[in-house]
Each structure stands twice: as C-alpha cells, then as structure tokens.
Enzyme design. Structure first.
Site, PDB file in Angstrom:
ATOM      1  N   LYS A 246       0.850  -1.190   0.000  1.00  0.00           N
ATOM      2  CA  LYS A 246       0.000   0.000   0.000  1.00  0.00           C
ATOM      3  C   LYS A 246       0.884   1.239   0.000  1.00  0.00           C
ATOM      4  O   LYS A 246       1.800   1.359   0.817  1.00  0.00           O
ATOM      5  CB  LYS A 246      -0.918  -0.007   1.228  1.00  0.00           C
ATOM      6  CG  LYS A 246      -1.990   1.070   1.220  1.00  0.00           C
ATOM      7  CD  LYS A 246      -3.024   0.821   2.306  1.00  0.00           C
ATOM      8  CE  LYS A 246      -4.162   1.833   2.216  1.00  0.00           C
ATOM      9  NZ  LYS A 246      -5.259   1.524   3.151  1.00  0.00           N
ATOM     10  N   GLU A 331     -20.141  -2.693   9.623  1.00  0.00           N
ATOM     11  CA  GLU A 331     -21.021  -1.811  10.377  1.00  0.00           C
ATOM     12  C   GLU A 331     -22.206  -2.549  10.977  1.00  0.00           C
ATOM     13  O   GLU A 331     -22.636  -2.252  12.103  1.00  0.00           O
ATOM     14  CB  GLU A 331     -21.521  -0.681   9.471  1.00  0.00           C
ATOM     15  CG  GLU A 331     -20.462   0.313   9.047  1.00  0.00           C
ATOM     16  CD  GLU A 331     -19.693  -0.092   7.797  1.00  0.00           C
ATOM     17  OE1 GLU A 331     -18.875   0.706   7.321  1.00  0.00           O
ATOM     18  OE2 GLU A 331     -19.916  -1.235   7.308  1.00  0.00           O
ATOM     19  N   ARG A 359     -25.673   1.494   6.195  1.00  0.00           N
ATOM     20  CA  ARG A 359     -25.534   0.053   6.015  1.00  0.00           C
ATOM     21  C   ARG A 359     -26.145  -0.742   7.172  1.00  0.00           C
ATOM     22  O   ARG A 359     -26.182  -1.972   7.130  1.00  0.00           O
ATOM     23  CB  ARG A 359     -24.047  -0.296   5.884  1.00  0.00           C
ATOM     24  CG  ARG A 359     -23.369   0.384   4.706  1.00  0.00           C
ATOM     25  CD  ARG A 359     -21.854   0.411   4.853  1.00  0.00           C
ATOM     26  NE  ARG A 359     -21.231  -0.886   4.732  1.00  0.00           N
ATOM     27  CZ  ARG A 359     -20.802  -1.413   3.591  1.00  0.00           C
ATOM     28  NH1 ARG A 359     -20.942  -0.764   2.465  1.00  0.00           N
ATOM     29  NH2 ARG A 359     -20.222  -2.602   3.567  1.00  0.00           N
TER      30      ARG A 359
END
Length: 580
Positions: A246, A331, A359
C-alpha cells in the site's frame, strides 16, 4: 508531460507497449496520481499500490468487453487514467472533471457508481450471470482489497459465486492493510497464505470452492501479466491472491499507510498536509468527554468500523486499547455487538460516519431497537456537504428517526454534545443516537438549557407570529434568521428541539395561540425528515409550516455555498420567504 502516457489514447494502445515501456508507464501513472492527490486531495495509498495490477489487467484483458468491477473505487485512479481520463490527473484545471469513484457516466469502462465497500463481488456476479444468460464469453473480474473482505457483503458474494459454473475472476489485493490496520480472523488466514506463498493447507478460498492462485510479486507488472494470461478465459470461479504494498513508490505512504489512505493536499517532499488541524471540533469534544467519563466508569467501550482516523479515534485507540474495538468494515456487526454489550450493562459507544450508518438499518431495527438495549450510537460527519455522491451525510435522519424505541438527539453546540452524552449514559430505557455535525463549532448568542426530558423541546426565546425551530447545528442559522426578522419588526420565537425522534405536542400546541407561521431548519434530507413531523402535526390547523433542508438528490462535489443557495438555507433567503 508524461512520455509514455502521451501514447495512450485508449486501452488498446497499452497492448502495443514493450516490457520496458510498461514499467515506464507504471511510473508515470503513479507520479500522475501522486501529483494530483498532493494538490487536490484524495485516496493515495490504495491507488499507488495497485498501479501495476491495473496496467496488467488492461494489457491482458479487453475492456470494456471484459468487465472490471473495482471495490469501493478508491483503487480506480490508475484505471481512469488508462481509460481516456488522464487529463483529469495531468492538468490542474481539469482535476474536477472526473469523480473520485467509478462512474458509467464518465466511461464505458465503468459499470457501476461505487463508493462504499465490499460490493464488487456481488455486483460483478450479476454481470457474470447476465453474460451466461446471453451466451457471451467475456471475462468478469472483481477487484477487492483494503480490508473489504471483512465486510459481510464480500463474504456473501464469494459464498455465492463459488458455485458458479462459468468464468468469474476475483482478485484479492492483499496489501496487509484495511483503511487502518486489519481486524478479523480472515486476515490471519491471508497472512498464513502470504507466509507460505499460497501453499498453506488452511485456505479460506479453497474451502469455499474456488480455484486459487497466489502471486507474491503484486507490484511487478511483468509477473502479473504472465500470471493473468494463464487464467484469462477460465471457465470456473478463481481467486487470484496478490501481495502488494500500500502506497508503493512513495516512501511516506509506504511508512505511514493509515495516514495516507486518504489525504488532504500535502507537500510531496515532506508528506505534511498544507491544512493543519484547526483545533477544537465536535469530534474532538465528543471523544474527549467520553475519555473523561471512562476514568470513572469502566462500563464504557468504543466501537468503530475500520475508520478511526475519520472519527478522530486514533489517540483513544492508542491510549485505551482494551476499551477500543475496531470490527473491520462490518457496520452491521458493530450495531449487534453494541446491542449485546448494552444488554449486559455495558455502555458501548458505536461510532459511524453518517454515510456508513446507512448500512446498518436492519440491525438498528431488529438487533438493537426491538430489544430496546441502551447502546449509544455516535453519528459523525452528518449534514449537507460538498462530498462525492457516494459519501453524503444527509440520509441519517429519515432512516433513523422513524425506528421505534430509538431516541435520536441533535446537539446545537458543544455543551449540548457533552450533556447529551451524559443523558444517554444515565438513562436505561432506550437506545440513543447523537448526531454530530460536520460543521465548525460556532458560539451561540443564546444560552441553552442542558436538562433533558424525553421529547421535550426548549423554547429559547419567546416571540409571536413566527416560530423558528432550528435542529442541531442549524439552531445557529435560526438565530441569524431571528436577528434579520427583528430588523423587519418581527420578534420570532426560537425553539431548540433537541429530539429528532419525537414531537413536543404541548409546546407546538401553545404556538397556535399567537403564531401563524412555523419555520423548520434541518441539516439533512427534507423527505421523511424532522420538519415533516412538524408539518404533519400542524396539518389539521391553520398554521403555515415551511420546511428547510436538502432536496432529495445525489449531489456530487457541489460546493456548500451553492447548495445552501439552492435549498434557500441562508438567512436572507429564509427571511425573504417569510416576508413574502
């Protein structure tokens, strides 16, 4: 001007490049991303880490006939550069001509507008099954990474496509990170697979039924091309597990992966952002108060779903690791987890940005509110904003204010934030959510009461003819409107409702005696919102009610001042409407 990029007018041009030119192209694409994000802000680390894969995909496959679905879209910048949108990364005056996410409106190479996570496999499964029905033979490729596997929809998608009997390619971009650090058992298996170069007997993807290939050199474009050519046109589901870095190619992003997942404009040489922390904000007030409460109350725990930086929870995470739970990009699980904790007398604070709490509707309704467990939900970054269409914070009020048992509070200033946290902790009868505005802290001209009784509004100043109900941070706008009306000889009543989920019938009924107009102001969507509750209450009466808030639309990067004018959310507009 980038030399190889000059040659790339469409994706077919990539196939003409030599091995050396492909590597040069990767460097130029990476520099283009770095330069743009350093000036305009955006997702940096995820995009730098996936440049080689993107070039390899377009070299091997035939987009848009072969279809790529990019999870979250924050790994799609290189894809945009290679599919006719490079000018939006090369020229500063064109930066805003493309969005921060994939968009079919922009290019035939994009198939969905995607901004939330863990969706690529499920979306791509629809493309694959439609292909099978139509009898065509194109490759369907879902690219997923940056922690997205911790989301429930990712597992649901993988679980289903594993049974497909036709081409389906899932590329797991494993950069050992989520937005922050990874959390969840699945990442232990990914670590084992990395350690054994994909040879470990324990393999979650094989267990689900996938053919599996591991690629260690995920930032080597030549290796990727060679491996992708082997699986192109495969006639069964396969997972390609690639190991990448990353932030690859930019040392600051490689060393500080969490900080550079997304960034404000910054200095490339030092990595420091140009806009420094401006000091006190509602998020900092919130977490400071919870931290203070923790010193005296060991029932407190803090839960968040993979975005500690966005919620200002990094310091709390470091100082109280035993009281902090990052559940990954999950979530829905966070709400159920909080409900379970609350049922046993704990005081869980579950933090969500407004855009992501969307969500959790079913879990708030079923797992939390039916059971009436007194968990506390902090809804951050809520309100009208200039964000991308995928990250708007205006939908939480209609969603949450109509669920039975849930008490949703809207503080008007920082003192109310802390007082509402105290009230939520002391009561045991309801789950409570507190809406934390994305607006700067402003000092109010009037003093508010910090005593709360369920669904009781506060009449802050007494007037006549016009009553202004300013919800949460829009109480400040209510004060501005009041001042302007007083210049016109009208002294309005000012009301701080505090409770989004209930109506103070006694107070509203009293307004009928000497008022003929009620104004509601809310920093969110009008349809199904707070103001409509007030309109419905006064429906059978002669009271005129005017609701002010956001229209039902997906705005995309529209400046705040333009939105406020569009919605008549300025003191001048509102006063003119009242006088008319």
């Amino acid at each position: 001007m980038a030399n190889i990029l000059d040659k790339i007018s469409n994706v077919l041009d990539i196939k003409k490049l030599t091995t050396e030119e492909l590597n040069t192209l990767c460097s130029e694409v990476r520099n283009s991303i770095l330069n743009k994000v350093s000036k305009a802000g955006g997702h940096l680390g995820p995009n730098l880490g996936i440049v080689e894969l993107t070039v390899a995909l377009h070299y091997v496959f035939n987009s848009p006939i072969d279809k790529f679905v990019w999870d979250v879209s924050h790994q799609s910048y290189a894809h945009k550069i290679l599919t006719g949108r490079k000018d939006a990364f090369l020229f500063e005056d064109k930066y805003k001509t493309v969005t921060g996410f994939t968009s079919p409106k922009e290019s035939e190479h994009d198939f969905f507008t995607i901004g939330h996570t863990s969706t690529s496999v499920s979306l791509a499964s629809g493309l694959a099954k439609a292909r099978d029905f139509k009898g065509t033979k194109e490759n369907i490729v879902a690219i997923i990474g940056d922690g997205s596997l911790s989301g429930g929809e990712a597992f649901e998608g993988l679980d289903n496509v594993a049974e497909f009997k036709s081409n389906f390619i899932t590329i797991v971009n494993d950069n050992e990170m989520s937005i922050a650090e990874n959390h969840g058992g699945i990442y232990g298996n990914l670590a084992l697979l990395r350690k054994t170069k994909g040879e470990a007997e324990l393999n979650i993807f094989k267990a689900l039924g996938f053919k599996y290939v591991y690629i260690e050199e995920g930032n080597n474009v030549n290796v990727l091309i060679e491996e992708l050519q082997k699986i192109k046109d495969i006639n069964e589901p396969i997972v390609i597990h690639i190991h990448t870095v990353k932030g690859n190619g930019y040392s600051h992003a490689e060393e500080n992966k969490e900080r550079f997942h997304w960034s404000m404009p910054f200095d490339i040489e030092t990595g420091k952002t140009f806009v420094q922390n401006s000091g006190e904000n509602y998020k900092r007030v919130t977490i400071n108060h919870i931290t203070e409460k923790l010193q005296k109350d060991d029932r407190i725990v803090v839960i968040n779903a993979a975005v500690p930086g966005a919620l200002d929870l990094v310091e709390f995470r470091e100082n109280h690791p035993d009281r902090y739970f990052d559940v990954g990009i999950a979530e829905e699980h966070a709400i159920a987890f909080a409900s379970g904790l609350a049922s046993q007398g704990m005081k869980p604070f579950a933090f969500f940005p407004s855009t992501f709490i969307q969500r959790t509707y079913d879990q708030i309704s079923q797992d939390l509110c039916i059971n009436n467990n007194p968990a506390i939900i902090m809804v951050e970054n809520a309100g009208i904003s200039g964000s991308d269409a995928t990250h708007l914070g205006i939908f939480d009020i209609p969603m949450m204010s109509n669920i039975p048992n849930l008490v949703y509070l809207a503080p008007a200033n920082k003192e109310e934030v802390t007082a509402m946290i105290d009230w939520a902790m002391e009561q045991k009868d309801f789950p409570v959510a507190i809406r934390i505005s994305s607006s700067p802290i402003k000092e109010l001209k009037t003093k508010l009461s910090l005593n709360y009784e369920l669904n009781k509004f506060e009449k802050v100043t007494e007037g006549e003819k016009v009553a202004i109900i300013g919800l949460g941070n829009f109480f400040n706008l209510a004060e501005e409107v009041s001042e302007e009306l007083q210049k016109q000889g009208i002294t309005p009543t000012l009301i701080n409702p505090r409770f989004i989920t209930g109506v103070d019938e006694e107070l509203l009924t009293s307004l009928l005696e000497n008022h003929d107009t009620v104004i509601t102001l809310e920093d969110g969507l009008l349809n199904g919102g707070f103001g409509e509750k007030i309109s419905r209450f006064f429906g059978p009466t002669k009271m005129r009610v005017f609701n002010y808030g956001a229209h039902k639309e997906f705005t995309d990067g529209v400046p705040m001042n333009e939105l406020y004018k569009r919605y008549h959310l300025t003191a001048d507009h509102i006063v003119a409407d009242i006088l008319k």
